[in-house]
Design a protein around this motif. Structure first.
Motif, PDB file in Angstrom:
ATOM      1  N   SER A 173       0.841  -1.196   0.000  1.00 21.21           N
ATOM      2  CA  SER A 173       0.000   0.000   0.000  1.00 21.21           C
ATOM      3  C   SER A 173       0.876   1.246   0.000  1.00 21.21           C
ATOM      4  O   SER A 173       1.980   1.248   0.539  1.00 21.21           O
ATOM      5  CB  SER A 173      -0.938   0.002   1.201  1.00 21.21           C
ATOM      6  N   GLU A 174       0.369   2.266  -0.623  1.00 19.84           N
ATOM      7  CA  GLU A 174       1.063   3.554  -0.700  1.00 19.84           C
ATOM      8  C   GLU A 174       0.588   4.389   0.484  1.00 19.84           C
ATOM      9  O   GLU A 174      -0.565   4.805   0.517  1.00 19.84           O
ATOM     10  CB  GLU A 174       0.737   4.240  -2.022  1.00 19.84           C
ATOM     11  N   PRO A 175       1.425   4.627   1.462  1.00 19.42           N
ATOM     12  CA  PRO A 175       0.993   5.331   2.671  1.00 19.42           C
ATOM     13  C   PRO A 175       0.344   6.691   2.411  1.00 19.42           C
ATOM     14  O   PRO A 175      -0.593   7.064   3.082  1.00 19.42           O
ATOM     15  CB  PRO A 175       2.274   5.505   3.480  1.00 19.42           C
ATOM     16  N   LYS A 176       0.833   7.414   1.444  1.00 20.39           N
ATOM     17  CA  LYS A 176       0.293   8.748   1.180  1.00 20.39           C
ATOM     18  C   LYS A 176      -0.980   8.709   0.348  1.00 20.39           C
ATOM     19  O   LYS A 176      -1.614   9.726   0.135  1.00 20.39           O
ATOM     20  CB  LYS A 176       1.339   9.607   0.474  1.00 20.39           C
ATOM     21  N   ALA A 177      -1.373   7.552  -0.138  1.00 21.84           N
ATOM     22  CA  ALA A 177      -2.567   7.432  -0.979  1.00 21.84           C
ATOM     23  C   ALA A 177      -3.707   6.765  -0.224  1.00 21.84           C
ATOM     24  O   ALA A 177      -4.536   6.104  -0.801  1.00 21.84           O
ATOM     25  CB  ALA A 177      -2.236   6.652  -2.244  1.00 21.84           C
ATOM     26  N   THR A 178      -3.733   6.917   1.085  1.00 23.92           N
ATOM     27  CA  THR A 178      -4.764   6.352   1.958  1.00 23.92           C
ATOM     28  C   THR A 178      -5.063   4.886   1.660  1.00 23.92           C
ATOM     29  O   THR A 178      -6.199   4.500   1.465  1.00 23.92           O
ATOM     30  CB  THR A 178      -6.067   7.178   1.897  1.00 23.92           C
ATOM     31  N   GLY A 179      -4.019   4.093   1.608  1.00 24.23           N
ATOM     32  CA  GLY A 179      -4.199   2.661   1.447  1.00 24.23           C
ATOM     33  C   GLY A 179      -4.286   2.168   0.026  1.00 24.23           C
ATOM     34  O   GLY A 179      -4.475   0.985  -0.204  1.00 24.23           O
ATOM     35  N   GLY A 180      -4.175   3.047  -0.953  1.00 27.13           N
ATOM     36  CA  GLY A 180      -4.168   2.613  -2.350  1.00 27.13           C
ATOM     37  C   GLY A 180      -2.869   1.898  -2.662  1.00 27.13           C
ATOM     38  O   GLY A 180      -1.933   1.901  -1.868  1.00 27.13           O
ATOM     39  N   PRO A 181      -2.789   1.262  -3.830  1.00 30.47           N
ATOM     40  CA  PRO A 181      -1.575   0.528  -4.169  1.00 30.47           C
ATOM     41  C   PRO A 181      -0.431   1.438  -4.563  1.00 30.47           C
ATOM     42  O   PRO A 181      -0.633   2.549  -5.055  1.00 30.47           O
ATOM     43  CB  PRO A 181      -2.006  -0.321  -5.367  1.00 30.47           C
ATOM     44  N   GLY A 182       0.791   0.938  -4.365  1.00 29.26           N
ATOM     45  CA  GLY A 182       1.966   1.614  -4.878  1.00 29.26           C
ATOM     46  C   GLY A 182       1.969   1.486  -6.401  1.00 29.26           C
ATOM     47  O   GLY A 182       1.064   0.915  -6.998  1.00 29.26           O
ATOM     48  N   ALA A 183       2.995   1.984  -7.036  1.00 28.93           N
ATOM     49  CA  ALA A 183       3.070   2.013  -8.497  1.00 28.93           C
ATOM     50  C   ALA A 183       3.297   0.646  -9.124  1.00 28.93           C
ATOM     51  O   ALA A 183       2.909   0.412 -10.263  1.00 28.93           O
ATOM     52  CB  ALA A 183       4.183   2.966  -8.939  1.00 28.93           C
ATOM     53  N   LEU A 184       3.925  -0.273  -8.364  1.00 28.30           N
ATOM     54  CA  LEU A 184       4.253  -1.595  -8.909  1.00 28.30           C
ATOM     55  C   LEU A 184       3.755  -2.701  -7.994  1.00 28.30           C
ATOM     56  O   LEU A 184       3.748  -2.567  -6.771  1.00 28.30           O
ATOM     57  CB  LEU A 184       5.769  -1.738  -9.076  1.00 28.30           C
ATOM     58  N   THR A 185       3.391  -3.823  -8.600  1.00 29.95           N
ATOM     59  CA  THR A 185       3.044  -5.011  -7.827  1.00 29.95           C
ATOM     60  C   THR A 185       4.320  -5.622  -7.273  1.00 29.95           C
ATOM     61  O   THR A 185       5.430  -5.231  -7.654  1.00 29.95           O
ATOM     62  CB  THR A 185       2.336  -6.061  -8.701  1.00 29.95           C
ATOM     63  N   ALA A 186       4.187  -6.607  -6.431  1.00 28.04           N
ATOM     64  CA  ALA A 186       5.347  -7.294  -5.876  1.00 28.04           C
ATOM     65  C   ALA A 186       6.165  -7.998  -6.952  1.00 28.04           C
ATOM     66  O   ALA A 186       7.355  -8.218  -6.778  1.00 28.04           O
ATOM     67  CB  ALA A 186       4.898  -8.296  -4.813  1.00 28.04           C
ATOM     68  N   CYS A 187       5.538  -8.311  -8.090  1.00 26.60           N
ATOM     69  CA  CYS A 187       6.262  -8.962  -9.188  1.00 26.60           C
ATOM     70  C   CYS A 187       6.752  -7.952 -10.225  1.00 26.60           C
ATOM     71  O   CYS A 187       7.305  -8.333 -11.255  1.00 26.60           O
ATOM     72  CB  CYS A 187       5.400 -10.039  -9.844  1.00 26.60           C
ATOM     73  N   GLY A 188       6.540  -6.666  -9.964  1.00 26.15           N
ATOM     74  CA  GLY A 188       7.079  -5.621 -10.829  1.00 26.15           C
ATOM     75  C   GLY A 188       6.164  -5.087 -11.905  1.00 26.15           C
ATOM     76  O   GLY A 188       6.592  -4.310 -12.751  1.00 26.15           O
ATOM     77  N   MET A 189       4.880  -5.463 -11.894  1.00 25.69           N
ATOM     78  CA  MET A 189       3.948  -4.954 -12.908  1.00 25.69           C
ATOM     79  C   MET A 189       3.378  -3.598 -12.497  1.00 25.69           C
ATOM     80  O   MET A 189       3.193  -3.323 -11.309  1.00 25.69           O
ATOM     81  CB  MET A 189       2.812  -5.948 -13.129  1.00 25.69           C
ATOM     82  N   ASP A 190       3.061  -2.777 -13.487  1.00 25.29           N
ATOM     83  CA  ASP A 190       2.434  -1.472 -13.280  1.00 25.29           C
ATOM     84  C   ASP A 190       1.017  -1.686 -12.753  1.00 25.29           C
ATOM     85  O   ASP A 190       0.245  -2.459 -13.320  1.00 25.29           O
ATOM     86  CB  ASP A 190       2.411  -0.726 -14.611  1.00 25.29           C
ATOM     87  N   THR A 191       0.654  -1.001 -11.700  1.00 24.15           N
ATOM     88  CA  THR A 191      -0.663  -1.179 -11.074  1.00 24.15           C
ATOM     89  C   THR A 191      -1.751  -0.269 -11.654  1.00 24.15           C
ATOM     90  O   THR A 191      -2.920  -0.440 -11.334  1.00 24.15           O
ATOM     91  CB  THR A 191      -0.596  -0.921  -9.562  1.00 24.15           C
ATOM     92  N   SER A 192      -1.373   0.667 -12.503  1.00 28.67           N
ATOM     93  CA  SER A 192      -2.323   1.699 -12.930  1.00 28.67           C
ATOM     94  C   SER A 192      -3.539   1.172 -13.696  1.00 28.67           C
ATOM     95  O   SER A 192      -4.593   1.803 -13.678  1.00 28.67           O
ATOM     96  CB  SER A 192      -1.610   2.774 -13.755  1.00 28.67           C
ATOM     97  N   SER A 193      -3.433   0.038 -14.360  1.00 28.16           N
ATOM     98  CA  SER A 193      -4.574  -0.469 -15.117  1.00 28.16           C
ATOM     99  C   SER A 193      -5.262  -1.634 -14.412  1.00 28.16           C
ATOM    100  O   SER A 193      -6.125  -2.292 -14.991  1.00 28.16           O
ATOM    101  CB  SER A 193      -4.135  -0.903 -16.521  1.00 28.16           C
ATOM    102  N   MET A 194      -4.905  -1.879 -13.168  1.00 30.35           N
ATOM    103  CA  MET A 194      -5.492  -2.993 -12.418  1.00 30.35           C
ATOM    104  C   MET A 194      -6.633  -2.522 -11.534  1.00 30.35           C
ATOM    105  O   MET A 194      -6.705  -1.360 -11.157  1.00 30.35           O
ATOM    106  CB  MET A 194      -4.418  -3.686 -11.579  1.00 30.35           C
ATOM    107  N   VAL A 195      -7.523  -3.448 -11.216  1.00 35.07           N
ATOM    108  CA  VAL A 195      -8.680  -3.166 -10.371  1.00 35.07           C
ATOM    109  C   VAL A 195      -8.336  -3.566  -8.934  1.00 35.07           C
ATOM    110  O   VAL A 195      -7.842  -4.664  -8.688  1.00 35.07           O
ATOM    111  CB  VAL A 195      -9.912  -3.965 -10.842  1.00 35.07           C
ATOM    112  N   VAL A 196      -8.603  -2.677  -7.989  1.00 36.37           N
ATOM    113  CA  VAL A 196      -8.354  -2.959  -6.574  1.00 36.37           C
ATOM    114  C   VAL A 196      -9.501  -3.803  -6.023  1.00 36.37           C
ATOM    115  O   VAL A 196     -10.670  -3.472  -6.198  1.00 36.37           O
ATOM    116  CB  VAL A 196      -8.233  -1.651  -5.760  1.00 36.37           C
ATOM    117  N   ASP A 197      -9.148  -4.893  -5.383  1.00 37.85           N
ATOM    118  CA  ASP A 197     -10.123  -5.716  -4.662  1.00 37.85           C
ATOM    119  C   ASP A 197     -10.005  -5.299  -3.203  1.00 37.85           C
ATOM    120  O   ASP A 197      -8.928  -5.382  -2.615  1.00 37.85           O
ATOM    121  CB  ASP A 197      -9.773  -7.197  -4.834  1.00 37.85           C
TER     122      ASP A 197
END
Length: 93
Positions: free
Chosen positions: A38-62
């Motif tokens: 989680s990105e601390p400054k984004a109130t619990g939203g994801p950081g820019a990359l997944t743990a495997c290194g993929m860009d999170t911008s086009s993914m859906v948050v569950d």
């Protein structure tokens, strides 16, 4: 640091326009389930990359949150879709 569960869709969608919620995503639409810190400054939203290194911008948050100790980082309904790299990394968080 928390873990955000992200759904990589078969066909990326603009989730902001569609307003998709995790309970509305059909399993046939999901390619893989990823973990991101989680990105601390984004109130619990994801950081820019997944743990495997993929860009999170086009993914859906569950919005999964384990309800009891010992539950996994992802909801049971996505067990067959979990990225193995993200799974190993999430267990180390």
């Amino acid at each position: 640091m928390g873990i955000v569960v992200l759904l990589e869709l078969v066909e990326p969608l603009d989730t902001l326009v569609l307003g998709i919620g995790d309970d509305q995503v059909d399993a046939m639409s999901v390619r893989r389930v990823h973990a991101a810190p989680s990105e601390p400054k984004a109130t619990g939203g994801p950081g820019a990359l997944t743990a495997c290194g993929m860009d999170t911008s086009s993914m859906v948050v569950d919005r999964w949150s384990p309800q009891r100790p010992g539950q996994g980082w992802y909801p049971p309904r996505w067990a067959g879709y979990v990225c193995l790299t993200c799974d190993a990394a999430a267990r180390a968080f």
